[in-house]
Design a protein around this motif. Structure first.
Motif, PDB file in Angstrom:
ATOM      1  N   THR A  60     -31.268 -20.448 -28.701  1.00 47.01           N
ATOM      2  CA  THR A  60     -30.814 -21.368 -29.740  1.00 47.01           C
ATOM      3  C   THR A  60     -31.151 -20.812 -31.118  1.00 47.01           C
ATOM      4  N   TRP A  61     -32.361 -20.295 -31.271  1.00 47.86           N
ATOM      5  CA  TRP A  61     -32.797 -19.745 -32.563  1.00 47.86           C
ATOM      6  C   TRP A  61     -31.886 -18.590 -32.990  1.00 47.86           C
ATOM      7  N   ILE A  62     -31.637 -17.661 -32.084  1.00 54.11           N
ATOM      8  CA  ILE A  62     -30.811 -16.493 -32.403  1.00 54.11           C
ATOM      9  C   ILE A  62     -29.390 -16.932 -32.771  1.00 54.11           C
ATOM     10  N   THR A  63     -28.835 -17.884 -32.036  1.00 55.91           N
ATOM     11  CA  THR A  63     -27.477 -18.355 -32.319  1.00 55.91           C
ATOM     12  C   THR A  63     -27.407 -19.017 -33.682  1.00 55.91           C
ATOM     13  N   LEU A  64     -28.374 -19.861 -34.003  1.00 52.06           N
ATOM     14  CA  LEU A  64     -28.404 -20.498 -35.320  1.00 52.06           C
ATOM     15  C   LEU A  64     -28.546 -19.466 -36.425  1.00 52.06           C
ATOM     16  N   ASP A  65     -29.381 -18.474 -36.208  1.00 48.82           N
ATOM     17  CA  ASP A  65     -29.572 -17.427 -37.221  1.00 48.82           C
ATOM     18  C   ASP A  65     -28.261 -16.704 -37.505  1.00 48.82           C
ATOM     19  N   GLY A  66     -27.488 -16.409 -36.454  1.00 52.36           N
ATOM     20  CA  GLY A  66     -26.214 -15.737 -36.648  1.00 52.36           C
ATOM     21  C   GLY A  66     -25.191 -16.589 -37.375  1.00 52.36           C
ATOM     22  N   LEU A  67     -25.226 -17.903 -37.158  1.00 53.75           N
ATOM     23  CA  LEU A  67     -24.258 -18.801 -37.789  1.00 53.75           C
ATOM     24  C   LEU A  67     -24.517 -19.003 -39.272  1.00 53.75           C
ATOM     25  N   ARG A  68     -25.697 -18.658 -39.735  1.00 57.45           N
ATOM     26  CA  ARG A  68     -26.026 -18.855 -41.151  1.00 57.45           C
ATOM     27  C   ARG A  68     -25.115 -18.048 -42.079  1.00 57.45           C
ATOM     28  N   ALA A  69     -24.476 -17.018 -41.550  1.00 60.09           N
ATOM     29  CA  ALA A  69     -23.629 -16.158 -42.374  1.00 60.09           C
ATOM     30  C   ALA A  69     -22.282 -16.789 -42.715  1.00 60.09           C
ATOM     31  N   TYR A  70     -21.922 -17.898 -42.067  1.00 65.24           N
ATOM     32  CA  TYR A  70     -20.561 -18.435 -42.196  1.00 65.24           C
ATOM     33  C   TYR A  70     -20.562 -19.757 -42.949  1.00 65.24           C
ATOM     34  N   ARG A  71     -19.569 -19.881 -43.822  1.00 65.49           N
ATOM     35  CA  ARG A  71     -19.453 -21.076 -44.641  1.00 65.49           C
ATOM     36  C   ARG A  71     -18.632 -22.162 -43.956  1.00 65.49           C
ATOM     37  N   THR A  72     -17.631 -21.767 -43.176  1.00 64.04           N
ATOM     38  CA  THR A  72     -16.727 -22.724 -42.552  1.00 64.04           C
ATOM     39  C   THR A  72     -16.594 -22.443 -41.058  1.00 64.04           C
ATOM     40  N   VAL A  73     -16.035 -23.425 -40.350  1.00 62.97           N
ATOM     41  CA  VAL A  73     -15.767 -23.246 -38.929  1.00 62.97           C
ATOM     42  C   VAL A  73     -14.779 -22.107 -38.715  1.00 62.97           C
ATOM     43  N   ASP A  74     -13.753 -22.041 -39.541  1.00 62.72           N
ATOM     44  CA  ASP A  74     -12.777 -20.956 -39.418  1.00 62.72           C
ATOM     45  C   ASP A  74     -13.438 -19.592 -39.589  1.00 62.72           C
ATOM     46  N   ASP A  75     -14.386 -19.490 -40.523  1.00 61.65           N
ATOM     47  CA  ASP A  75     -15.097 -18.225 -40.727  1.00 61.65           C
ATOM     48  C   ASP A  75     -15.852 -17.826 -39.453  1.00 61.65           C
ATOM     49  N   ALA A  76     -16.501 -18.788 -38.829  1.00 56.48           N
ATOM     50  CA  ALA A  76     -17.275 -18.497 -37.611  1.00 56.48           C
ATOM     51  C   ALA A  76     -16.358 -18.042 -36.491  1.00 56.48           C
ATOM     52  N   PHE A  77     -15.231 -18.722 -36.304  1.00 57.64           N
ATOM     53  CA  PHE A  77     -14.305 -18.339 -35.239  1.00 57.64           C
ATOM     54  C   PHE A  77     -13.680 -16.980 -35.514  1.00 57.64           C
ATOM     55  N   ALA A  78     -13.408 -16.677 -36.783  1.00 55.49           N
ATOM     56  CA  ALA A  78     -12.799 -15.388 -37.124  1.00 55.49           C
ATOM     57  C   ALA A  78     -13.718 -14.218 -36.807  1.00 55.49           C
ATOM     58  N   SER A  79     -15.017 -14.479 -36.699  1.00 52.70           N
ATOM     59  CA  SER A  79     -15.977 -13.398 -36.440  1.00 52.70           C
ATOM     60  C   SER A  79     -16.085 -13.046 -34.966  1.00 52.70           C
ATOM     61  N   VAL A  80     -15.558 -13.891 -34.072  1.00 53.77           N
ATOM     62  CA  VAL A  80     -15.750 -13.698 -32.630  1.00 53.77           C
ATOM     63  C   VAL A  80     -14.819 -12.611 -32.120  1.00 53.77           C
ATOM     64  N   SER A  81     -15.408 -11.634 -31.428  1.00 52.62           N
ATOM     65  CA  SER A  81     -14.597 -10.606 -30.752  1.00 52.62           C
ATOM     66  C   SER A  81     -15.141 -10.496 -29.329  1.00 52.62           C
ATOM     67  N   ALA A  82     -15.699  -9.372 -28.965  1.00 49.25           N
ATOM     68  CA  ALA A  82     -16.330  -9.260 -27.645  1.00 49.25           C
ATOM     69  C   ALA A  82     -17.620 -10.073 -27.647  1.00 49.25           C
ATOM     70  N   PHE A  83     -17.899 -10.756 -26.544  1.00 51.77           N
ATOM     71  CA  PHE A  83     -19.100 -11.574 -26.526  1.00 51.77           C
ATOM     72  C   PHE A  83     -20.351 -10.697 -26.435  1.00 51.77           C
ATOM     73  N   ALA A  84     -21.433 -11.202 -27.020  1.00 51.64           N
ATOM     74  CA  ALA A  84     -22.706 -10.484 -27.021  1.00 51.64           C
ATOM     75  C   ALA A  84     -23.444 -10.730 -25.712  1.00 51.64           C
ATOM     76  N   ARG A  85     -24.111  -9.716 -25.202  1.00 51.41           N
ATOM     77  CA  ARG A  85     -24.874  -9.809 -23.965  1.00 51.41           C
ATOM     78  C   ARG A  85     -26.370  -9.699 -24.276  1.00 51.41           C
ATOM     79  N   TYR A  86     -27.119 -10.674 -23.810  1.00 49.23           N
ATOM     80  CA  TYR A  86     -28.560 -10.701 -24.045  1.00 49.23           C
ATOM     81  C   TYR A  86     -29.286 -10.722 -22.702  1.00 49.23           C
ATOM     82  N   GLU A  87     -29.860  -9.582 -22.339  1.00 45.15           N
ATOM     83  CA  GLU A  87     -30.691  -9.481 -21.132  1.00 45.15           C
ATOM     84  C   GLU A  87     -32.141  -9.533 -21.620  1.00 45.15           C
ATOM     85  N   THR A  88     -32.736 -10.713 -21.579  1.00 38.53           N
ATOM     86  CA  THR A  88     -34.028 -10.943 -22.217  1.00 38.53           C
ATOM     87  C   THR A  88     -35.176 -10.393 -21.387  1.00 38.53           C
TER      88      THR A  88
END
Length: 214
Positions: free
Chosen positions: A142-170
């Motif tokens: 949750t923390w990492i996802t919120l941190d990444g979303l801080r870069a976007y001003r609008t919902v459209d901006d966030a969706f425009a950034s999505v390409s290949a999904f990120a893989r996190y093997e913790t």
């Protein structure tokens, strides 16, 4: 033999607010899964989420939609795969969890009593600030996802950034006074290390947590 890893779906539900992009966060009860934590709506894949011929990503998407309705009482739309999280091996019950960006549909929030204590819309920046101040309990995905979303001003901006999904093997690393989460590309990741000095880690010694990547 290790038990099979289960699959879950999580919805990162977004809307445009007066102060910019807002995300839906739910507070869990003090007992049960993720006690007292603030999370995105979601849960495990149930048999009714599965369809013949579909892969687990599609089943997880259905679970995310269903769980958002059950937990927060709202419909969501336009889901886009954001990330896939695999928990550390020492986690007692392991779920491979798919995170999906989603748009809210304008429904009023109706949190499910007993399962959700509180449901709020909050900017990612404010959520991060409240965590740093000790007001919110967050888990690393949750923390990492919120941190990444801080870069976007609008919902459209966030969706425009999505390409290949990120893989996190913790992988977790115990420190003298806290813990550190490691992901592929970090020099100390045991399964997929990067070059000397490479960083992809979240250090959780004291607040605020420190994220390094590069």
């Amino acid at each position: 033999m290790d038990a099979p890893m289960r699959v879950a779906g999580t919805a990162v539900v977004l809307r445009d607010g007066a102060d910019g992009l807002e995300v839906l966060l739910l507070r869990r009860p003090a007992t049960g899964s993720f006690p007292g934590a603030w999370v995105f709506p979601g849960g495990r894949v149930d048999p009714g989420d599965e369809r013949e011929g579909d892969d687990e990503e599609r089943a997880a998407l259905r679970a995310a939609v269903r769980e958002t309705r059950e937990e927060a009482g709202i419909g969501i739309r336009d889901l886009a795969t954001l990330s896939r999280w695999v928990p550390p091996a020492e986690t007692p019950v392991r779920f491979r969890t798919w995170f999906f960006l989603a748009r809210e549909s304008g429904d009023p929030l109706r949190p499910n009593p007993g399962e959700i204590e509180e449901a709020v819309w909050m900017t990612p920046g404010r959520a991060s600030e409240r965590h740093a101040e000790g007001e919110l309990t967050l888990f690393p995905p949750t923390w990492i996802t919120l941190d990444g979303l801080r870069a976007y001003r609008t919902v459209d901006d966030a969706f425009a950034s999505v390409s290949a999904f990120a893989r996190y093997e913790t992988r977790m690393q115990k420190l003298d006074s806290g813990m550190r989460a490691l992901w592929a590309g970090d020099e100390e990741h045991p399964d997929d290390p990067g070059a000397p000095g490479a960083r992809h880690r979240l250090t959780m010694i004291a607040l605020p947590w420190v994220y390094e990547r590069g």
